[in-house]
Structures are given as structure tokens and as C-alpha cells.
Design a protein around this motif. Structure first.
Motif, PDB file in Angstrom:
ATOM      1  N   ARG A 298     -25.293 -67.010-107.391  1.00 18.23           N
ATOM      2  CA  ARG A 298     -24.355 -66.528-108.406  1.00 18.23           C
ATOM      3  C   ARG A 298     -24.258 -65.007-108.332  1.00 18.23           C
ATOM      4  NH1 ARG A 298     -26.365 -69.721-113.880  1.00 18.23           N
ATOM      5  NH2 ARG A 298     -26.487 -71.823-112.955  1.00 18.23           N
ATOM      6  N   LYS A 299     -23.105 -64.522-107.981  1.00 12.39           N
ATOM      7  CA  LYS A 299     -22.874 -63.082-107.909  1.00 12.39           C
ATOM      8  C   LYS A 299     -22.318 -62.603-109.248  1.00 12.39           C
ATOM      9  CE  LYS A 299     -21.865 -59.018-105.934  1.00 12.39           C
ATOM     10  NZ  LYS A 299     -21.186 -58.333-107.052  1.00 12.39           N
ATOM     11  N   VAL A 300     -22.947 -61.570-109.816  1.00 13.22           N
ATOM     12  CA  VAL A 300     -22.495 -61.001-111.079  1.00 13.22           C
ATOM     13  C   VAL A 300     -21.310 -60.079-110.809  1.00 13.22           C
ATOM     14  CG1 VAL A 300     -23.146 -59.605-113.077  1.00 13.22           C
ATOM     15  CG2 VAL A 300     -24.830 -61.111-112.000  1.00 13.22           C
ATOM     16  N   ALA A 301     -20.227 -60.292-111.521  1.00 19.37           N
ATOM     17  CA  ALA A 301     -19.056 -59.431-111.360  1.00 19.37           C
ATOM     18  C   ALA A 301     -19.406 -58.004-111.777  1.00 19.37           C
ATOM     19  CB  ALA A 301     -17.903 -59.961-112.214  1.00 19.37           C
ATOM     20  N   ASP A 302     -18.887 -57.046-111.059  1.00 18.06           N
ATOM     21  CA  ASP A 302     -19.087 -55.625-111.369  1.00 18.06           C
ATOM     22  C   ASP A 302     -20.557 -55.215-111.334  1.00 18.06           C
ATOM     23  OD1 ASP A 302     -16.310 -55.324-111.789  1.00 18.06           O
ATOM     24  OD2 ASP A 302     -16.523 -56.037-113.849  1.00 18.06           O
ATOM     25  N   ALA A 303     -21.335 -55.886-110.518  1.00 17.51           N
ATOM     26  CA  ALA A 303     -22.733 -55.496-110.299  1.00 17.51           C
ATOM     27  C   ALA A 303     -23.040 -55.624-108.815  1.00 17.51           C
ATOM     28  CB  ALA A 303     -23.673 -56.371-111.119  1.00 17.51           C
ATOM     29  N   GLY A 304     -23.908 -54.760-108.331  1.00 15.07           N
ATOM     30  CA  GLY A 304     -24.292 -54.832-106.917  1.00 15.07           C
ATOM     31  C   GLY A 304     -23.160 -54.457-105.991  1.00 15.07           C
ATOM     32  N   VAL A 305     -23.094 -55.129-104.856  1.00 14.12           N
ATOM     33  CA  VAL A 305     -22.100 -54.805-103.840  1.00 14.12           C
ATOM     34  C   VAL A 305     -20.706 -55.180-104.324  1.00 14.12           C
ATOM     35  CG1 VAL A 305     -23.775 -55.140-101.996  1.00 14.12           C
ATOM     36  CG2 VAL A 305     -22.332 -57.055-102.695  1.00 14.12           C
ATOM     37  N   THR A 306     -19.703 -54.658-103.652  1.00 14.68           N
ATOM     38  CA  THR A 306     -18.330 -55.013-103.992  1.00 14.68           C
ATOM     39  C   THR A 306     -18.067 -56.481-103.659  1.00 14.68           C
ATOM     40  OG1 THR A 306     -17.476 -54.433-101.816  1.00 14.68           O
ATOM     41  CG2 THR A 306     -17.548 -52.670-103.470  1.00 14.68           C
ATOM     42  N   ALA A 307     -17.029 -57.029-104.245  1.00 11.79           N
ATOM     43  CA  ALA A 307     -16.664 -58.414-103.971  1.00 11.79           C
ATOM     44  C   ALA A 307     -16.342 -58.601-102.489  1.00 11.79           C
ATOM     45  CB  ALA A 307     -15.473 -58.818-104.835  1.00 11.79           C
ATOM     46  N   GLU A 308     -15.718 -57.596-101.895  1.00  9.38           N
ATOM     47  CA  GLU A 308     -15.354 -57.692-100.481  1.00  9.38           C
ATOM     48  C   GLU A 308     -16.599 -57.746 -99.593  1.00  9.38           C
ATOM     49  OE1 GLU A 308     -12.119 -56.224-102.883  1.00  9.38           O
ATOM     50  OE2 GLU A 308     -14.161 -55.454-102.615  1.00  9.38           O
ATOM     51  N   VAL A 309     -17.574 -56.889 -99.876  1.00  6.77           N
ATOM     52  CA  VAL A 309     -18.814 -56.896 -99.096  1.00  6.77           C
ATOM     53  C   VAL A 309     -19.583 -58.181 -99.319  1.00  6.77           C
ATOM     54  CG1 VAL A 309     -21.083 -55.789 -98.845  1.00  6.77           C
ATOM     55  CG2 VAL A 309     -19.016 -54.390 -98.913  1.00  6.77           C
ATOM     56  N   ARG A 346     -22.790 -47.692-104.682  1.00  5.82           N
ATOM     57  CA  ARG A 346     -24.191 -47.482-104.297  1.00  5.82           C
ATOM     58  C   ARG A 346     -25.042 -47.128-105.505  1.00  5.82           C
ATOM     59  NH1 ARG A 346     -21.646 -43.961-100.717  1.00  5.82           N
ATOM     60  NH2 ARG A 346     -23.002 -42.213-101.346  1.00  5.82           N
ATOM     61  N   ASP A 347     -24.486 -46.299-106.384  1.00  6.76           N
ATOM     62  CA  ASP A 347     -25.234 -45.900-107.582  1.00  6.76           C
ATOM     63  C   ASP A 347     -25.491 -47.081-108.512  1.00  6.76           C
ATOM     64  OD1 ASP A 347     -25.376 -43.312-106.705  1.00  6.76           O
ATOM     65  OD2 ASP A 347     -23.792 -42.538-108.017  1.00  6.76           O
TER      66      ASP A 347
END
Length: 423
Positions: A298-309, A346-347
Motif C-alpha cells: 500500500r503506497k501512501v499518497a503524497d508520501a515517499g517517492v512520487t507516483a511515477e517513481v 527527497r525532503d
């Protein structure tokens, strides 16, 4: 003494000679693992995080968390991780030093080579050449992990390699491979290893056990067995060794608090959870990545890497058949993708790691405000080498090569199936 004065004094005396040679103009307080261990012991009922820096953004986040918590910290990488991560034994100290100077980090940090694994006696010869290169590259603490071998070979390998570890450096040894509920460590096999080292004036800071922990993202078995750990630590108390808790992912905060408060553990390794947190994967209180019904993360939206990555990462994993815990193999091929993202991305990756590590240090591990304790140890010693609080209790005549082999044959030691070098 003000905090700034204490830091300046610790910085002046506390950096080992290898660190001073590598980073002559640095203001990063990179110290021996001994310093971190003894600071946590001084506070009592506390352990700090040994954060596995599988990528540079994890390292930055962990450092920023420790700065906020005013906590002594360990940044580490395992030998096996060096095969699938861009971070390795030879660049870890450079990454940590650079981040500390850029971010204004003023807490003491040990740079630890974790799970320096030896699978057979034939590996010892190569280790004699390689281990000194680790310290040349800025490592300040090492875990000699020969636990995959029989008990006598484990002890003999530790004895043979000890001359290649600087006397000032932090030292960890391991008696049980990390594999969950099978092949659990015992008082007898842990005592065999530590007593045999003690007879030869070798006093490890930490011993790692198989106490029910398991590496990776999935909870397994019963998790860490606190009572077993406490019994072993109590038996080893006269020998001045603390515990290193491996495989913390998969254990609740409540169980980890119990390890900190009820055992003599001062070092807790966290790897997979930090990787997943930095990428933006949703994790629970256990540090386990949460999965959808189809087995995807489960990928959290607007957290971590971009959706594209993230989509590229998932596609690469599917192409190579990497699922579940094997997602770790993404670390090396995607590193350029991570660093090529905009600064704000990155931040936010580092910030998510910072928040996770900060809560662990302060609310679970009880490591807050241990940084000044470590600096006081250095200032009081007036040296980077603060020595050891242990002393020899065993007779060397009882621990010759021949007697080590004889004693090992009397151990009822079930190592179980092959274990794991990772965290």
C-alpha cells in the motif's frame, strides 16, 4: 558546562584517529560504538536505534531524528546489504559525515559494520585482509557474525579475527542466527561464546541472540521472547556485555519497550521498516509494510517517492519476480531514481523517516537525552578510547583451542535451519 562547550570538548578528543585522518576538517562527532553502548547503559533501561542506512535519505532522516531527540545513534549497514544497496561498508562513513556537516548534527554517531558474516573457517583468511579496510574507510564498530558455524568454530573465528579490530572500536558478537522461533539461543551457548572471549581479554559491547526475532517485513512466530533474553543477559551480566536486538520489524512497540526495560539491550537494529517508510509504503505499529489482498504494498499518497517513481519500482520488481521481502533488491537499481527526484520529494522521504525514528527513540526505546551522556564519557576520558568496564574472569588455560573444541561437544545446541544475515 554548556551543551556547546560539551560538544566542542567531545569533538576535540572523541573522534578516533581513522576518522580524523579521513575527515580532518569535519565537525561530525563520529565515535566508537563503545561510547554509544556505555551511554545507553549509563541512562539505564534504554536502547538506541542502529538504523540500517539502505539509502542516503534514510541516513539523513535518522540523523535528524536523533538530533531532535538528543539521542546517541548508530548508523549501520550489513555485509549482505552491500550487495543490493548503494550504501556499503566503504562509503557509509563518508555519507554519514557529509550529512552531519550539512545538517548541523551535533549528536554522537557510531558507524557500524553489521553482520560481517563468516559462513565457514575458510572465510577467515579473507576477513583478515578485509576488516582493516573497513576501519580505514571510517567504520567505528563491527559485528563479527560467525554464528552460522558450529559453536567452537564461531568462538575460534572471533578469537582469530580480534587482532584485526582496533582496541578502541565497538565490538558485537553473535551466537544465534536470526531466524524466528527455531534454533533459539540458550544460556549455555551464549555463555560459551562470551566466556571463551573473556578468557582471551576480549570484551564485546554486544551479543546478538536468536531470541525469536525475524528479519524482514512480516511478523513471524511469537516475535522477540523477552523472558529468554532477560535470562541470558542476567547470566552474562558479570562479563559486561549488553544485548543487540536484531530483527525489530515484526514486533510491537509494547514488546520493544519490554526489551528496553526488562533486559540489558542497548542496541536495536531497524532496517526494513526504514526502507519502506522512506519509499512511502504504509506501515503498522509493528513496522510491517501493509499489503493489499493481491499481495501488493500500500503506497501512501503524497508520501515517499512520487507516483511515477513508485510505478517504475513496482514494474521493475514484477519484471524480476521480486515480491514481499525481496523488494529490498530494488535499493541498488533505483538509487538514481530516488536522488533524481525534486528536492521537496527527497525532503519528504527523509522527513517521514525522521518522524518514525524520533517516535521510536523517544517513546519506545527510551533513548532521549543520551547524547550528552556519550559526550560526557569522552570528555571525562579525554580520549576517543573510553576503555571497557569488563575484566577477565575466565582462566585462559581453560580456553585453549583443544578445550574449546571439547567444551563445544558438550553443548546441547540446536541451531535450526539456516538463518539470515539481514535486518
Amino acid at each position: 558546562m554548556t551543551a556547546q562547550t560539551l560538544f566542542d570538548k567531545a569533538l576535540a578528543v572523541g573522534r578516533p584517529p581513522t576518522i580524523k585522518k579521513l575527515f580532518p576538517h569535519s565537525r561530525a562527532l563520529l565515535v566508537s560504538g563503545k561510547v554509544i553502548d556505555q551511554a545507553l547503559r549509563r541512562k539505564g533501561k534504554a536502547m538506541t536505534m542502529a538504523a540500517n542506512g539502505r539509502n542516503y535519505l534514510v541516513i539523513r532522516g535518522a540523523l535528524q531524528a536523533a538530533q531532535r531527540a538528543n539521542a546517541a545513534l548508530i548508523i549501520e549497514i550489513a555485509k549482505s546489504e552491500s550487495t543490493y544497496c548503494p550504501v556499503n561498508f566503504w562509503n557509509l562513513a563518508r555519507l554519514v559525515d557529509a550529512a552531519c556537516n550539512e545538517l548541523g548534527i551535533t549528536i554522537p554517531v557510531a558507524v557500524h559494520a553489521d553482520h560481517y558474516g563468516l559462513k565457514s573457517p575458510e572465510d577467515v583468511a579473507a576477513a583478515k585482509i578485509e576488516i582493516p579496510t573497513l576501519f580505514d574507510a571510517g567504520i567505528t564498530s563491527i559485528a563479527i557474525d560467525a554464528s552460522h558455524m558450529p559453536d567452537d568454530r564461531n568462538l575460534l573465528a572471533n578469537l582469530e579475527l580480534n587482532p584485526f579490530v582496533p582496541s578502541w572500536a565497538g565490538l558485537e558478537t553473535e551466537v544465534g542466527e536470526i531466524k524466528g522461533a527455531e534454533g533459539l539461543s540458550t544460556v549455555e551457548d551464549a555463555g560459551f561464546l562470551i566466556k571463551g572471549l573473556n578468557a582471551h581479554d576480549i570484551f564485546p559491547n554486544w551479543i546478538a541472540l536468536n531470541n525469536g526475532s525475524a528479519h524482514g517485513i512480516e511478523a513471524s512466530g511469537e516475535g522477540i521472547q523477552v523472558d529468554l533474553t532477560a535470562r541470558i543477559h542476567e547470566h552474562l551480566k558479570p562479563y559486561g556485555v549488553a544485548g543487540a536486538q536484531h530483527g525489530t520489524s515484526g514486533n510491537s512497540s509494547e514488546r520493544l519497550r519490554a526489551i528496553a526495560s526488562q533486559t540489558n539491550t542497548t542496541k536495536a537494529n531497524v532496517a526494513t521498516a526504514l526502507q519502506m517508510v522512506s519509499w512511502g509504503v504504509e506501515v503498522n505499529d509493528y513496522g510491517n509494510a501493509l499489503m493489499n489482498e493481491d499481495g501488493s504494498f500500500r503506497k501512501v499518497a503524497d508520501a515517499g517517492v512520487t507516483a511515477e517513481v513508485w510505478d517504475k519500482m513496482v514494474a521493475l520488481a514484477e519484471k524480476n519476480g521480486w515480491r514481499g521481502g525481496n523488494f529490498k533488491k530494488l535499493n541498488l537499481p533505483i538509487d538514481n531514481w530516488l536522488l533524481a527526484q525534486p528536492r521537496e520529494i527527497r525532503d519528504r522521504m527523509s522527513k517521514r523517516v525522521e518522524e518514525f525514528v524520533y517516535q521510536m527513540l523517544v517513546s519506545v526505546f527510551n533513548a532521549g537525552d543520551t547524547a550528552p551522556l556519550a559526550m560526557e564519557l569522552l570528555a571525562d576520558a579525554g580520549s576517543y578510547d573510553i576503555g571497557t568496564t569488563a575484566e577477565r574472569l575466565e582462566d585462559p588455560a581453560d580456553w585453549t583451542h583443544e578445550k574449546i573444541v571439547e567444551k563445544a561437544q558438550l553443548l546441547d545446541s540446536d541451531k535450526g535451519p539456516q538463518g539470515d544475515f539481514d535486518d
